[in-house]
Write an enzyme that holds these catalytic residues in place. Structure first.
Site, mmCIF file in Angstrom:
data_model
loop_
_atom_site.group_PDB
_atom_site.id
_atom_site.type_symbol
_atom_site.label_atom_id
_atom_site.label_comp_id
_atom_site.label_asym_id
_atom_site.label_seq_id
_atom_site.Cartn_x
_atom_site.Cartn_y
_atom_site.Cartn_z
ATOM 1 N N LYS A 176 0.861 -1.186 0.000
ATOM 2 C CA LYS A 176 0.000 0.000 0.000
ATOM 3 C C LYS A 176 0.894 1.231 0.000
ATOM 4 O O LYS A 176 1.491 1.581 1.002
ATOM 5 C CB LYS A 176 -0.916 0.034 1.224
ATOM 6 C CG LYS A 176 -2.108 0.925 0.965
ATOM 7 C CD LYS A 176 -2.644 1.630 2.179
ATOM 8 C CE LYS A 176 -1.861 2.840 2.587
ATOM 9 N NZ LYS A 176 -1.779 3.934 1.608
ATOM 10 N N GLY A 229 6.695 4.920 8.349
ATOM 11 C CA GLY A 229 5.813 6.087 8.426
ATOM 12 C C GLY A 229 5.933 6.757 9.777
ATOM 13 O O GLY A 229 6.974 6.676 10.436
ATOM 14 N N GLU A 252 9.827 1.357 10.650
ATOM 15 C CA GLU A 252 10.793 2.459 10.507
ATOM 16 C C GLU A 252 10.023 3.761 10.662
ATOM 17 O O GLU A 252 9.237 4.132 9.790
ATOM 18 C CB GLU A 252 11.471 2.391 9.131
ATOM 19 C CG GLU A 252 12.203 1.083 8.852
ATOM 20 C CD GLU A 252 13.482 0.924 9.658
ATOM 21 O OE1 GLU A 252 13.845 1.834 10.421
ATOM 22 O OE2 GLU A 252 14.122 -0.133 9.532
ATOM 23 N N CYS A 288 13.671 11.117 7.108
ATOM 24 C CA CYS A 288 13.668 10.663 8.506
ATOM 25 C C CYS A 288 15.046 10.887 9.140
ATOM 26 O O CYS A 288 15.158 11.103 10.330
ATOM 27 C CB CYS A 288 13.273 9.202 8.581
ATOM 28 S SG CYS A 288 14.284 8.158 7.513
ATOM 29 N N GLU A 388 9.496 16.366 15.177
ATOM 30 C CA GLU A 388 9.903 16.169 13.783
ATOM 31 C C GLU A 388 9.129 17.157 12.898
ATOM 32 O O GLU A 388 7.901 17.095 12.816
ATOM 33 C CB GLU A 388 9.593 14.725 13.354
ATOM 34 C CG GLU A 388 10.155 14.389 11.986
ATOM 35 C CD GLU A 388 9.841 12.951 11.555
ATOM 36 O OE1 GLU A 388 8.726 12.474 11.806
ATOM 37 O OE2 GLU A 388 10.724 12.326 10.948
HETATM 38 P P1 NAD Z 1 2.104 8.200 7.769
HETATM 39 O O1 NAD Z 1 2.231 7.466 9.060
HETATM 40 O O2 NAD Z 1 1.099 9.280 7.679
HETATM 41 O O3 NAD Z 1 1.755 7.184 6.590
HETATM 42 C C1 NAD Z 1 2.577 6.066 6.315
HETATM 43 C C2 NAD Z 1 1.736 5.026 5.593
HETATM 44 O O4 NAD Z 1 0.774 4.504 6.501
HETATM 45 C C3 NAD Z 1 0.940 5.576 4.412
HETATM 46 O O5 NAD Z 1 0.929 4.636 3.363
HETATM 47 C C4 NAD Z 1 -0.443 5.723 4.987
HETATM 48 O O6 NAD Z 1 -1.458 5.707 4.006
HETATM 49 C C5 NAD Z 1 -0.509 4.499 5.891
HETATM 50 N N1 NAD Z 1 -1.541 4.532 6.938
HETATM 51 C C6 NAD Z 1 -2.228 5.585 7.416
HETATM 52 N N2 NAD Z 1 -3.093 5.174 8.384
HETATM 53 C C7 NAD Z 1 -2.922 3.840 8.513
HETATM 54 C C8 NAD Z 1 -3.497 2.844 9.361
HETATM 55 N N3 NAD Z 1 -4.446 3.140 10.263
HETATM 56 N N4 NAD Z 1 -3.087 1.573 9.237
HETATM 57 C C9 NAD Z 1 -2.113 1.246 8.353
HETATM 58 N N5 NAD Z 1 -1.530 2.149 7.509
HETATM 59 C C10 NAD Z 1 -1.936 3.425 7.599
HETATM 60 O O7 NAD Z 1 3.563 8.731 7.421
HETATM 61 P P2 NAD Z 1 3.992 9.670 6.184
HETATM 62 O O8 NAD Z 1 3.537 11.057 6.457
HETATM 63 O O9 NAD Z 1 3.621 9.030 4.891
HETATM 64 O O10 NAD Z 1 5.586 9.581 6.283
HETATM 65 C C11 NAD Z 1 6.343 10.436 7.057
HETATM 66 C C12 NAD Z 1 6.886 9.722 8.271
HETATM 67 O O11 NAD Z 1 7.611 8.563 7.866
HETATM 68 C C13 NAD Z 1 7.873 10.576 9.036
HETATM 69 O O12 NAD Z 1 7.640 10.452 10.415
HETATM 70 C C14 NAD Z 1 9.224 9.963 8.670
HETATM 71 O O13 NAD Z 1 10.237 10.180 9.601
HETATM 72 C C15 NAD Z 1 8.863 8.524 8.526
HETATM 73 N N6 NAD Z 1 9.867 7.825 7.718
HETATM 74 C C16 NAD Z 1 10.734 6.956 8.335
HETATM 75 C C17 NAD Z 1 11.732 6.308 7.603
HETATM 76 C C18 NAD Z 1 12.687 5.354 8.243
HETATM 77 O O14 NAD Z 1 13.366 4.599 7.539
HETATM 78 N N7 NAD Z 1 12.795 5.355 9.574
HETATM 79 C C19 NAD Z 1 11.841 6.552 6.232
HETATM 80 C C20 NAD Z 1 10.940 7.433 5.645
HETATM 81 C C21 NAD Z 1 9.948 8.061 6.395
#
Ligand code: NAD
Length: 487
Positions: A176, A229, A252, A288, A388
Site C-alpha cells: 500500500k 511512516g 521504521e 527521517c 519532527e
Molecule cells: P504516515 O504514518 O502518515 O503514513 C505512512 C503510511 O501509513 C501511508 O501509506 C499511509 O497511508 C498508511 N496509513 C495511514 N493510516 C494507517 C493505518 N491506520 N493503518 C495502516 N496504515 C496506515 O507517514 P507519512 O507522512 O507518509 O511519512 C512520514 C513519516 O515517515 C515521518 O515520520 C518519517 O520520519 C517517517 N519515515 C521513516 C523512515 C525510516 O526509515 N525510519 C523513512 C521514511 C519516512
C-alpha cells in the site's frame, strides 16, 4: 488530466471495486495531471487472496529456485535503469523532487533490487548436533504473504528496500503506497510485470491509509508487516498486528537527528556547513534521517552561522522542471501547512531566524514552496527542537562541552540517525558509542544504504532494513528433529 493509473492485483491492472478515482496533484502547480484508482477493502481482500494463492505450493512462484528469484530482481533493476529518464520525470512531477534527486532515488531502488537479488541463493539453514541416534536441522523458510505500507518521502527507495528482500526470500507481497505518492510506484510495478513476475506475487493498492491499512494489518493471512511512516500510525499498526500476533518485520518511524560540530577550529567548518545545507536541500528536508538539530561548540557557533547563512540563501527553490533547482515544493498542502506552522512556532518560541522563515520570494502563490529556514539560539525545550518538522528547517544550538552535546543529543524521543564532526579519532568513536541511536555518521552524512543495517531505537522504531540481517527477518525458522535409531 491525461493519464489514469490503476490498481495492480493478481497480475491484472484494474479499477477499484467502487470505481473511485482521485486526482494526482503536481505540488509545484497545485494542478491535477493524472488520476489514480482508489482501492477499497474488497480490493485489499482480493490482493491478499491473490498473494496467498501465489504463495501456495504448486503455484508458479513456488517452482522458482532462489537463483531464479535473484536473477529476476537483477532483471528488474536493469529495466529500472533503462527507464530511468521517463520514471524520474513522472517522479519529479508527482513528488516535486528535482530530477537529480528523483533519478538518484531510482538508482537506489535498483541497487536494493540487486543487493537482495544477490542474497536470494545464499540463505541457509543449519544442523545441530544433539548426539548419536538423532539428527536435528533448521529450515529457513519464507514468511508467506507480507504487507508493505510505505510513506511518501522516499517512496521508491522504501518500496524496493522491503519488497526486494521479501521476494528474494520467496515471499509474496501486498503493497500500500502512501496516499500522496502512488502513481510512480505503480509505474515501477509495471517493470516487475514486464520482467515476468507470476500473477499475484506482487500486488499494489493505492488508497486511504486508515481504510486499507486496517484490512491489511488485521488479516490472519498476513505473515509479516513492514511499515515505514509516522509514530502515530506505527502505534496503530502495532495494535492491529497484535490481533493475530502477526510478525512486524520492521517498523521504521520518525527521526530528529542531532549533528555535533566539534571540529578543531573555524578553518574546518566547510564539512559541517555543507552538511547543514544538505539537510535543508536534500528532499527539501523531508527525510527521517535529516540532521535537524545542530549542536555546535560555542567557539565555533557564530563562525558556523556566518558561513551557513549565505549558502542557505543561495539555494534555489522552484519547480523541478526549472534547471538548477536545489529544492522543490513540499509534497502536499497538508504538509506545507504543517511545516509553515512549525516556522511560526519557532518564531513565537523566540528562536533567531538566520535564513528563510516562510514562502520564498518570486514564486507566486501556487505550489507548496518553503524557503530553507535556519533557526539559531535554540534550546531543547523548544518544540522546533523536540518534534519532527520534516521539512527544510533546521535548528542550531550552542554547547559548551562534548558531554553537554551528547546529553542534549540523547534528550529526544527519537533515536534514528546522528552525526559527529571532529578530526579527533577518540572523540569520534567515544561519541558514536554514547549516542542512543541506530545509526551514526562521522564527518559526513552519506554512508547508509543497501549493505548496512538501517533503523532506529526509542520512538524511531524497531527492526532493521538493509544488510544481511534485514533479509533474515523476511524468513522464519523451522526446526526438524529426526530419530535415527528407530528400526
Ligand atoms: P504516515 O504514518 O502518515 O503514513 C505512512 C503510511 O501509513 C501511508 O501509506 C499511509 O497511508 C498508511 N496509513 C495511514 N493510516 C494507517 C493505518 N491506520 N493503518 C495502516 N496504515 C496506515 O507517514 P507519512 O507522512 O507518509 O511519512 C512520514 C513519516 O515517515 C515521518 O515520520 C518519517 O520520519 C517517517 N519515515 C521513516 C523512515 C525510516 O526509515 N525510519 C523513512 C521514511 C519516512
Amino acid at each position: 488530466m491525461n493519464t489514469s493509473y490503476q490498481l495492480f492485483i493478481d497480475g491484472v491492472w484494474r479499477e477499484g471495486s467502487d470505481g473511485t478515482k482521485v486526482p494526482v496533484i503536481d505540488p509545484a502547480t497545485e494542478e491535477a495531471f493524472a488520476e489514480v484508482s482508489w482501492g477499497t477493502p474488497e480490493d485489499a481482500n482480493l490482493a491478499l487472496a491473490a498473494a496467498e494463492k501465489a504463495f501456495a505450493e504448486g503455484g508458479e512462484w513456488s517452482t522458482w529456485s532462489p537463483t531464479r528469484r535473484g536473477r529476476f530482481l537483477f532483471a528488474v533493476a536493469a529495466l529500472v535503469r533503462q527507464n530511468i529518464a521517463e520514471l524520474s520525470a513522472l517522479f519529479s512531477r508527482e513528488h516535486g523532487k528535482p530530477p537529480h534527486q528523483a533519478s538518484g532515488e531510482l538508482e537506489d531502488a535498483a541497487r536494493y533490487l540487486e543487493y537482495f537479488g544477490g542474497w536470494a541463493d545464499k540463505l541457509t539453514g543449519m544442523t545441530i548436533d544433539l548426539g548419536r541416534g538423532q539428527m536435528d536441522y533448521v529450515l529457513r523458510e519464507p514468511l508467506g504473504v507480507t504487507v508493505h505500507i510505505a510513506p511518501w518521502n522516499y517512496p521508491l527507495d522504501i518500496f524496493c528496500r522491503s519488497i526486494a528482500p521479501a521476494l528474494a526470500a520467496g515471499n509474496t507481497c501486498v503493497v500500500k503506497p502512501s496516499r500522496e505518492i502512488s502513481v510512480v510506484t505503480l509505474a515501477l510495478a509495471r517493470l516487475f510485470q514486464e520482467a515476468g513476475l507470476p500473477a499475484g506475487v506482487l500486488n499494489i493498492i493505492p488508497g486511504s491509509g486508515s481504510v486499507l491499512g486496517k484490512v491489511l494489518t488485521e488479516d490472519p493471512r498476513v505473515r509479516g508487516i513492514i511499515f515505514t511512516g509516522s509514530v502515530a500510525t506505527g502505534r496503530t499498526v502495532l495494535q492491529a498486528a497484535a490481533r493475530n500476533i502477526t510478525p512486524v518485520v520492521s517498523m521504521e518511524l520518525g527521526g530528529k537527528a542531532p549533528s555535533l560540530v566539534f571540529v578543531k577550529d573555524a578553518t574546518e567548518l566547510d564539512g559541517p556547513v555543507g552538511g547543514a545545507v544538505g539537510a535543508l536541500a536534500w528532499n527539501a528536508g523531508q527525510s527521517c534521517g535529516q540532521r535537524a538539530r545542530w549542536y555546535v561548540r560555542r567557539d565555533l557557533y557564530e563562525p558556523f552561522l556566518e558561513r551557513l547563512a549565505p549558502r542557505v540563501r543561495n539555494l534555489k527553490v522552484g519547480p523541478a522542471t526549472q534547471p538548477g533547482v536545489d529544492l522543490g515544493p513540499l509534497v502536499s498542502k497538508k504538509h506545507y501547512d504543517n511545516v509553515m506552522n512549525y516556522i511560526r512556532i519557532g518564531i513565537e518560541e523566540g528562536a533567531r531566524l538566520i535564513a528563510g522563515g516562510g514562502r520564498p520570494e518570486g514564486l507566486g502563490e501556487k505550489g507548496y514552496f518553503v524557503a530553507p529556514t535556519v533557526f539559531a539560539d535554540c534550546h531543547n525545550g523548544m518544540r522546533i527542537v523536540r518534534e519532527e518538522i520534516f521539512g527544510p528547517v533546521i535548528t542550531v544550538i550552542p554547547v559548551d562541552s562534548l558531554d553537554e552535546a551528547v546529553d542534549l543529543a540523547n534528550d529526544n524521543m527519537f533515536g534514528l540517525s546522528s552525526e559527529i564532526w571532529t578530526s579527533d579519532v577518540t572523540t569520534a568513536h567515544s561519541v558514536a558509542s554514547r549516542l542512543d541511536v541506530g545509526h551514526v555518521t562521522i564527518n559526513g552524512s552519506a554512508a547508509f544504504g543497501f549493505e548496512v543495517p538501517f533503523g532506529g531505537v526509542k520512538l524511531s522504531g524497531l527492526g532493521r532494513e538493509g544488510g544481511p540481517e534485514a533479509i533474515l527477518a523476511y524468513t522464519r525458522l523451522k526446526n526438524v528433529w529426526v530419530n535415527l535409531s528407530r528400526k
